[in-house]
Enzyme design. Structure first.
Site, mmCIF file in Angstrom:
data_model
loop_
_atom_site.group_PDB
_atom_site.id
_atom_site.type_symbol
_atom_site.label_atom_id
_atom_site.label_comp_id
_atom_site.label_asym_id
_atom_site.label_seq_id
_atom_site.Cartn_x
_atom_site.Cartn_y
_atom_site.Cartn_z
ATOM 1 N N ASP A 30 0.855 -1.180 0.000
ATOM 2 C CA ASP A 30 0.000 0.000 0.000
ATOM 3 C C ASP A 30 0.894 1.235 0.000
ATOM 4 O O ASP A 30 1.894 1.307 0.704
ATOM 5 C CB ASP A 30 -0.907 -0.003 1.242
ATOM 6 N N ILE A 31 0.496 2.214 -0.795
ATOM 7 C CA ILE A 31 1.297 3.426 -0.961
ATOM 8 C C ILE A 31 1.302 4.292 0.312
ATOM 9 O O ILE A 31 2.218 5.091 0.520
ATOM 10 C CB ILE A 31 0.781 4.220 -2.181
ATOM 11 N N GLY A 92 -15.619 3.708 3.274
ATOM 12 C CA GLY A 92 -14.234 4.151 3.156
ATOM 13 C C GLY A 92 -13.516 3.623 1.932
ATOM 14 O O GLY A 92 -12.310 3.822 1.791
ATOM 15 N N GLN A 93 -14.241 2.927 1.050
ATOM 16 C CA GLN A 93 -13.569 2.455 -0.171
ATOM 17 C C GLN A 93 -13.233 3.646 -1.059
ATOM 18 O O GLN A 93 -14.078 4.516 -1.296
ATOM 19 C CB GLN A 93 -14.469 1.462 -0.940
ATOM 20 N N HIS A 99 -10.129 -5.224 -3.363
ATOM 21 C CA HIS A 99 -8.817 -5.551 -2.794
ATOM 22 C C HIS A 99 -8.950 -5.882 -1.319
ATOM 23 O O HIS A 99 -9.829 -5.365 -0.642
ATOM 24 C CB HIS A 99 -7.831 -4.384 -2.984
ATOM 25 N N LEU A 100 -8.060 -6.728 -0.854
ATOM 26 C CA LEU A 100 -7.978 -7.068 0.562
ATOM 27 C C LEU A 100 -6.789 -6.318 1.148
ATOM 28 O O LEU A 100 -5.700 -6.333 0.563
ATOM 29 C CB LEU A 100 -7.733 -8.566 0.726
ATOM 30 N N HIS A 101 -7.010 -5.658 2.282
ATOM 31 C CA HIS A 101 -5.889 -5.056 3.016
ATOM 32 C C HIS A 101 -5.336 -6.120 3.962
ATOM 33 O O HIS A 101 -6.069 -6.635 4.807
ATOM 34 C CB HIS A 101 -6.361 -3.879 3.873
HETATM 35 P P1 AMP Z 1 -9.672 1.449 0.055
HETATM 36 O O1 AMP Z 1 -9.907 2.615 0.947
HETATM 37 O O2 AMP Z 1 -10.038 0.145 0.700
HETATM 38 O O3 AMP Z 1 -10.289 1.620 -1.308
HETATM 39 O O4 AMP Z 1 -8.107 1.351 -0.118
HETATM 40 C C1 AMP Z 1 -7.391 1.861 -1.178
HETATM 41 C C2 AMP Z 1 -5.954 1.753 -0.758
HETATM 42 O O5 AMP Z 1 -5.157 1.866 -1.916
HETATM 43 C C3 AMP Z 1 -5.511 2.854 0.207
HETATM 44 O O6 AMP Z 1 -5.005 2.252 1.399
HETATM 45 C C4 AMP Z 1 -4.427 3.596 -0.568
HETATM 46 O O7 AMP Z 1 -3.366 4.017 0.255
HETATM 47 C C5 AMP Z 1 -3.983 2.562 -1.582
HETATM 48 N N1 AMP Z 1 -3.452 3.080 -2.832
HETATM 49 C C6 AMP Z 1 -3.943 4.070 -3.608
HETATM 50 N N2 AMP Z 1 -3.191 4.235 -4.715
HETATM 51 C C7 AMP Z 1 -2.209 3.298 -4.635
HETATM 52 C C8 AMP Z 1 -1.104 2.945 -5.466
HETATM 53 N N3 AMP Z 1 -0.857 3.595 -6.617
HETATM 54 N N4 AMP Z 1 -0.281 1.952 -5.067
HETATM 55 C C9 AMP Z 1 -0.512 1.297 -3.915
HETATM 56 N N5 AMP Z 1 -1.537 1.572 -3.088
HETATM 57 C C10 AMP Z 1 -2.373 2.555 -3.435
#
Ligand code: AMP
Ligand code: ZN
Length: 113
Positions: A30-31, A92-93, A99-101
């Site tokens: 995750d970025i 919060g998406q 995707h799975l965190h």
């Molecule tokens: P969500 O809130 O579940 O949709 O999570 C999206 C996640 O994607 C967040 O934790 C962001 O930090 C992450 N994210 C957004 N852009 C990127 C990227 N280019 N590379 C890696 N992670 C990313």
């Protein structure tokens, strides 16, 4: 999907810190990590959210859940990790490609969060 950043990452059109990859999924960092280890496990097939998953996605969803174990092993956090999915904007998406965190790497017990 043309405008999807995760599809672009999967296609190699955007840079990422890839951790591993398996049958129908890819794992990358995750970025903006919210834990010492924070990896996203992402199906190669574009599906907007868990809330839009269908019966036809059953195998893919199973593979994603099992991938958490494999990625946790790779990260050295197999003994303690969390898996979270946000489905829908009000949950919060922010990226509308399922995707799975996978988070972990804490030195202390975690409470509910
Ligand atoms: P969500 O809130 O579940 O949709 O999570 C999206 C996640 O994607 C967040 O934790 C962001 O930090 C992450 N994210 C957004 N852009 C990127 C990227 N280019 N590379 C890696 N992670 C990313
Ligand atoms: Zn996508």
């Amino acid at each position: 999907m043309d405008d999807c950043i995760f599809c672009k990452i999967i296609a190699g059109e955007l840079p990422t810190k890839k951790v591993s990859e398996g049958d129908g999924w890819v794992a990358f960092r995750d970025i903006a990590p919210k834990a010492p280890e924070h990896v996203l496990i992402v199906p190669k097939e574009h599906i907007r959210s868990l809330g839009e998953a269908q019966d036809t996605h059953k195998d893919m969803l199973g593979r994603l859940m099992l991938a958490t174990r494999e990625v946790a092993e790779t990260l050295g956090i197999r003994d303690a990790y969390q898996v979270k999915v946000f489905s829908g904007e009000n949950a919060g998406q922010t990226v509308f490609h399922l995707h799975l965190h996978l988070t972990g790497g804490w030195k202390e017990k975690q409470s509910d969060n």
